[in-house]
Write a protein that holds these residues in place. Sequence first.
Motif, short mmCIF file in Angstrom:
data_model
loop_
_atom_site.label_atom_id
_atom_site.label_comp_id
_atom_site.label_asym_id
_atom_site.label_seq_id
_atom_site.Cartn_x
_atom_site.Cartn_y
_atom_site.Cartn_z
N ARG A 1 0.82 -1.22 0.00
CA ARG A 1 0.00 0.00 0.00
C ARG A 1 0.85 1.26 0.00
O ARG A 1 0.35 2.35 -0.28
CB ARG A 1 -0.90 0.03 1.24
CG ARG A 1 -1.92 -1.05 1.25
CD ARG A 1 -2.71 -1.03 2.52
NE ARG A 1 -2.01 -1.69 3.61
CZ ARG A 1 -2.60 -2.11 4.72
NH1 ARG A 1 -3.88 -1.92 4.89
NH2 ARG A 1 -1.92 -2.72 5.66
N GLY B 1 -5.79 -9.07 0.59
CA GLY B 1 -6.42 -9.18 1.90
C GLY B 1 -7.91 -8.92 1.76
O GLY B 1 -8.31 -8.10 0.92
N ASN B 2 -8.70 -9.61 2.50
CA ASN B 2 -10.14 -9.35 2.48
C ASN B 2 -10.82 -10.02 3.66
O ASN B 2 -10.20 -10.79 4.39
CB ASN B 2 -10.77 -9.80 1.15
CG ASN B 2 -10.39 -11.21 0.79
OD1 ASN B 2 -10.53 -12.10 1.61
ND2 ASN B 2 -9.89 -11.42 -0.41
N SER C 1 -16.89 0.14 6.96
CA SER C 1 -16.34 1.47 7.27
C SER C 1 -15.48 1.95 6.10
O SER C 1 -14.97 1.13 5.33
CB SER C 1 -15.49 1.41 8.54
OG SER C 1 -14.24 0.81 8.26
N ASN D 1 -12.58 2.95 6.18
CA ASN D 1 -11.23 2.40 6.33
C ASN D 1 -11.16 0.95 5.88
O ASN D 1 -10.15 0.50 5.33
CB ASN D 1 -10.76 2.56 7.77
CG ASN D 1 -9.26 2.45 7.88
OD1 ASN D 1 -8.55 2.86 6.96
ND2 ASN D 1 -8.77 1.90 8.97
N SER E 1 -8.80 -0.13 2.95
CA SER E 1 -7.76 -1.10 3.27
C SER E 1 -7.67 -2.19 2.18
O SER E 1 -6.59 -2.49 1.67
CB SER E 1 -8.09 -1.71 4.64
OG SER E 1 -7.15 -2.64 4.99
N1 COA Z 1 -15.13 -6.99 9.28
C1 COA Z 1 -15.34 -5.66 9.17
N2 COA Z 1 -14.34 -4.76 9.11
C2 COA Z 1 -13.08 -5.22 9.19
C3 COA Z 1 -12.78 -6.59 9.32
C4 COA Z 1 -13.88 -7.51 9.38
N3 COA Z 1 -13.67 -8.82 9.51
N4 COA Z 1 -11.42 -6.75 9.37
C5 COA Z 1 -10.91 -5.50 9.27
N5 COA Z 1 -11.91 -4.60 9.15
C6 COA Z 1 -11.76 -3.16 9.06
C7 COA Z 1 -11.20 -2.62 10.34
O1 COA Z 1 -12.21 -2.45 11.31
C8 COA Z 1 -10.60 -1.31 9.88
O2 COA Z 1 -11.58 -0.32 9.74
P1 COA Z 1 -11.85 0.79 10.92
O3 COA Z 1 -10.54 1.50 11.10
O4 COA Z 1 -12.94 1.63 10.38
O5 COA Z 1 -12.24 0.01 12.14
C9 COA Z 1 -10.10 -1.64 8.48
O6 COA Z 1 -10.83 -2.79 8.05
C10 COA Z 1 -8.65 -1.96 8.44
O7 COA Z 1 -8.43 -2.96 9.39
P2 COA Z 1 -6.99 -3.32 9.99
O8 COA Z 1 -7.14 -4.34 11.05
O9 COA Z 1 -6.27 -2.06 10.28
O10 COA Z 1 -6.39 -4.11 8.82
P3 COA Z 1 -5.12 -3.84 7.97
O11 COA Z 1 -5.37 -2.67 7.07
O12 COA Z 1 -3.91 -3.88 8.78
O13 COA Z 1 -5.18 -5.20 7.09
C11 COA Z 1 -6.35 -7.02 6.11
C12 COA Z 1 -6.29 -5.51 6.32
C13 COA Z 1 -7.38 -7.29 5.02
C14 COA Z 1 -5.00 -7.56 5.64
C15 COA Z 1 -6.72 -7.74 7.40
O14 COA Z 1 -8.04 -7.47 7.69
C16 COA Z 1 -6.52 -9.22 7.40
O15 COA Z 1 -5.51 -9.65 7.94
N6 COA Z 1 -7.45 -10.04 6.83
C17 COA Z 1 -7.38 -11.47 6.87
C18 COA Z 1 -6.20 -12.05 6.13
C19 COA Z 1 -6.42 -12.10 4.65
O16 COA Z 1 -7.16 -11.35 4.11
N7 COA Z 1 -5.69 -13.00 3.99
C20 COA Z 1 -5.74 -13.13 2.58
C21 COA Z 1 -6.89 -13.96 2.14
S1 COA Z 1 -7.05 -13.92 0.38
#
Ligand code: COA
Length: 282
Positions: free
Chosen positions: A75, A103-104, A113, A115, A119
């Motif tokens: 990012r 990531g998702n 949100s 963010n 993200s």
């Molecule tokens: N449901 C709703 N919102 C979520 C969420 C969920 N399960 N997980 C994260 N968010 C939101 C957070 O609340 C935050 O928003 P906010 O600041 O308004 O509260 C925002 O997303 C960013 O979250 P953060 O924890 O700071 O994540 P990040 O930016 O460091 O990383 C990801 C984002 C996607 C990498 C992380 O959520 C993650 O590790 N996901 C699972 C791992 C993954 O995706 N692996 C790959 C699979 S293909």
Amino acid sequence: MTTDPTQVFRPGLLQGQVALITGGGTGIGFGIAELLAELGAHVVLASRKPEHLDPSVQSLLRRGWKASAVPVDVRDVEAVRAMVATVKAEQGRIDLLVNNAAGNFYVPSAEMSPNAWRSVLEIDLFGTFFCTQAVFPVMKEQGGGRVVSTSMTLHYRGWPLMAHATAAKAGIDALTRTLAVEWAPHNILVNAIAPGPIPTEGVRKAFAPPANSGVADVFAETEKKLDAHARRTIPLGRMGTPRDIANMVAFLASPAGDWITGGIFVIDGGEWLAKSAGWGTS
Ligand code: COA
């Protein structure tokens, strides 16, 4: 020397190539790294989690293959440029970029949100663009290169609770087609892969949807149930493996891919087409 009896590529096929793989420390990215390294490429694993990189690089080196690591948050455009500069300085070239970092999470769109939206868009779409743009001057200078980005199939028909990821991956498809044409004069070939369900450890954890979402949590089921689910919903009768995806990347990186650009290759055992046709729903 190949160690896999199902190996279809000739040993040393990618000798001399340098492959940079984002999100290369785990899951599908690491599966891609293993095959490319096995075929002779030097693989550079990039991740924002250093704890993923060290054991993965060591595991490749132990097998006598060539590998190194570089930290990056895709990012952060400055961090991406620094990553590319490091790889160029250490390895002298970049033949292949695999945009695998993603990531998702499941979230109802009405409650997402800003963010959360930002993200996922920033990791999946912005990150893919930043990395691809950053390798352009290196590939142009060396007379060519290849980019393989990771898309998905969920946006072909819509996928509730995944508005951010489906939008990002649709963007990656558009980017792939656009850059394929724009950069063909520089012999830079740009393709994408769209994997179906690959139940890696990370995906099993990440894809547990909220209990009240109404979405079937296939990844939280037992292995037996996963197999049964695959037999019912995937025409080729099984879940995918990282090697299924890696094989396509190796093909695209090889001379067999010399005249292939702008392609988006679905590797999913027929899953998304079958779902569209209602397969396995009765
Ligand atoms: N449901 C709703 N919102 C979520 C969420 C969920 N399960 N997980 C994260 N968010 C939101 C957070 O609340 C935050 O928003 P906010 O600041 O308004 O509260 C925002 O997303 C960013 O979250 P953060 O924890 O700071 O994540 P990040 O930016 O460091 O990383 C990801 C984002 C996607 C990498 C992380 O959520 C993650 O590790 N996901 C699972 C791992 C993954 O995706 N692996 C790959 C699979 S293909």
